[in-house]
Design an enzyme around this catalytic site. Structure first.
Site, mmCIF file in Angstrom:
data_model
loop_
_atom_site.group_PDB
_atom_site.id
_atom_site.type_symbol
_atom_site.label_atom_id
_atom_site.label_comp_id
_atom_site.label_asym_id
_atom_site.label_seq_id
_atom_site.Cartn_x
_atom_site.Cartn_y
_atom_site.Cartn_z
ATOM 1 C CG HIS A 79 -0.270 0.146 2.491
ATOM 2 N ND1 HIS A 79 0.514 -0.850 3.015
ATOM 3 C CD2 HIS A 79 -0.507 1.087 3.714
ATOM 4 C CE1 HIS A 79 0.994 -0.581 4.262
ATOM 5 N NE2 HIS A 79 0.382 0.540 4.646
ATOM 6 C CG HIS A 111 0.011 4.289 4.617
ATOM 7 N ND1 HIS A 111 -0.798 3.634 5.587
ATOM 8 C CD2 HIS A 111 -0.842 5.579 4.340
ATOM 9 C CE1 HIS A 111 -2.019 4.248 5.814
ATOM 10 N NE2 HIS A 111 -1.877 5.505 4.973
ATOM 11 C CG ASP A 140 4.961 2.573 7.201
ATOM 12 O OD1 ASP A 140 4.005 3.015 6.387
ATOM 13 O OD2 ASP A 140 4.466 2.137 8.321
ATOM 14 C CG HIS A 141 4.110 -0.494 4.317
ATOM 15 N ND1 HIS A 141 4.151 -1.602 4.386
ATOM 16 C CD2 HIS A 141 3.693 0.175 5.413
ATOM 17 C CE1 HIS A 141 3.820 -1.897 5.576
ATOM 18 N NE2 HIS A 141 3.557 -0.419 6.444
ATOM 19 C CG HIS A 185 -3.959 -0.096 6.218
ATOM 20 N ND1 HIS A 185 -3.944 0.075 7.706
ATOM 21 C CD2 HIS A 185 -2.880 0.839 6.039
ATOM 22 C CE1 HIS A 185 -2.990 0.644 8.165
ATOM 23 N NE2 HIS A 185 -2.167 1.206 7.070
ATOM 24 C CG ASP A 236 0.574 -1.700 7.427
ATOM 25 O OD1 ASP A 236 1.421 -2.434 7.468
ATOM 26 O OD2 ASP A 236 0.796 -0.461 7.751
ATOM 27 C CG HIS A 293 3.636 -2.930 10.485
ATOM 28 N ND1 HIS A 293 2.660 -2.000 11.250
ATOM 29 C CD2 HIS A 293 4.052 -2.079 9.475
ATOM 30 C CE1 HIS A 293 2.572 -0.662 10.440
ATOM 31 N NE2 HIS A 293 3.170 -0.934 9.453
#
Lengths: 301, 301
Positions: free
Chosen positions: A60, A62, A64-65, A140, A210, A268
């Site tokens: 996805h 975001h 941090d990914h 998510h 997530d 995570h």
């Protein structure tokens, strides 16, 4: 099957913790899963050859990914890459990467192929002679997919004594390994079961991050060798899950149990916790075989 | 005036070398200059409080100078920032940051103010009671600016003995420090020079990266306290400069000499070189006071 955890913490990069990224080696294929900021450095630290990466799967959009992705794409270019790079991820990922290349006036000379995902149901997105990869629809705050990697069924093993005993010509061996029976010159049919042993079981890896606790993924990930499932929180902070759309360690353990998987990897983790062993303890109240992701850890299955 | 080098290598992030980013502390202001991937981690390592950063200056939109920016903006949000963040950089930087926030459905709740630059001439872009910041037009493969940071002229120092000798009331002291003469009750004018010492000299810092050798910046950076100038190559690879639009160490030294600066910091080394001391030696053939940027180095002037 080998999983190298490059990063497994949620939210912001820190001095010692990297955001999500991992490398899966399965049936001689190498897949990069998620690509938080710092992934390039982690790849170098763990001596994973950049040129071996041909497929990147982003769960996805975001930061941090995926904030490490434009840099990785640029680095491949600087390293003189010529082979295709396939990037799988939510719709928007193509615009995101191409804008950064355009702003830097630095397009790639290697083929950069985007596979943008929009589906709400699990679908096969890669299928070659070694592996199939399918999406695992997650829930998510933004559109998110997990990924299921499955080795193709392997050849049955030749029972060499049986084959010699029946004086079967070598030219039939491949057919036998593929599961075929053999008809002898006298018309007798020798069953494949007599001539072979079972193939080694095909391994599989499910990456789920997530997501909120979502038991309807269970049929998709049933009996996988290893499930990576996010566990951002411990049960004592379960009230945070509804708003942030994350899972507790207990819930991740429940999914592992319901899906009857062989191994569960947790990761995570929210950076609020000092001791990640509490995640293991909590998940083990419902499922025994729990591993903790840690940056730099290599797990073989 | 203090410069903390967070990263100073060109091109790709590596295990031990970070791409360009530095923190300048000048007259109690803190400025972040460029923001390559990994800048957040470097800020944490060097214990620079995120909340003190209110202004970020990006020279150009190549990855090794700005791919850390979307992550930094997101982290500020996660840390609950409320104060304004000003981002200065080439046109396109706003679209770049906002697209990544939009894709993650994660806008900032703090004011995020972009100052997009398009000018071809040096211009003042920040001017407060402590500092002025101007652009230094550079020439690279994409639109690029260096930045000149100048302390505002400081107050003159009171010559306390002289002031007491003339029995001047305290209410005049601020005027005297501002350079005013004083008229005594008997009509005598006492010259400011008698009542004060010279103000401490105002310091200045010029950041010039990335650029081809461009001597027409000399009038802009003349007599700065410290010049940071890129030196991607040694003279033996000077033939690479024309195409890549970079500078050699010798050329950086020449700029420092022509501009009559007090100190020169070299950086943005190509990763092809094993020993950066060769850069210092080469620049010193034309300018003596050379410092080498190194990741984590703190230089005070």
């Amino acid at each position: 099957m080998k999983v190298t955890i490059l990063g497994c913490y949620s939210a912001t990069p820190r001095t010692l913790n990297n955001p999500t990224s991992q490398v899966l080696e399965i049936n001689n294929r190498i897949f990069l899963i998620d690509c938080g900021e710092g992934t390039q450095v982690q790849l170098r630290k763990h001596k994973i050859k950049f040129s071996r990466i041909k497929h990147v799967f982003i769960s996805h959009l975001h930061g941090d990914h995926f904030f490490g992705l434009p840099g990785l794409v640029s680095t491949f270019q600087m390293l003189g890459r010529e082979t295709e790079l396939h990037i799988y991820g939510p719709k928007g990922i193509k615009e995101a990467v191409l804008l950064y290349l355009k702003l830097g006036n630095s397009y790639t000379s290697y083929p950069l192929i985007f596979h943008e995902l929009t589906g709400a149901e699990s679908e096969i997105i890669l299928d070659d002679e070694k592996v199939t990869v399918s999406t695992i629809p997650l829930k998510h705050r933004v559109y998110t997919n997990g990924y299921l990697f499955k080795e193709k069924p392997k050849e049955r093993k030749l029972n060499i004594n049986a084959v010699l005993n029946y004086e079967i010509d070598k030219c039939y061996y491949q057919n036998i390994k593929n599961g075929k029976d053999v008809t002898l010159d006298d018309g007798t049919v020798v069953s494949n079961e007599v001539l072979t042993f079972d193939a080694p079981p095909s391994k599989s890896y499910a990456f789920c991050s997530d997501t909120i606790y979502k038991p309807d993924i269970v049929p998709i990930i049933e009996k996988v060798t290893t499930l990576y499932h996010e566990s951002t929180f411990l049960d004592k902070h379960k009230h945070l899950c509804a708003h942030t759309k994350h899972t507790t360690a207990y819930e991740a353990g429940s999914i592992a149990k319901e899906a009857n998987v062989a191994n569960l990897i947790l990761g995570h983790y929210s950076t609020r916790y000092d001791n990640i062993h509490d995640f293991k303890k909590e998940a083990q109240t419902v499922f025994e075989n729990v591993h903790l992701a840690e940056d730099g850890k290599v797990l073989e299955f």
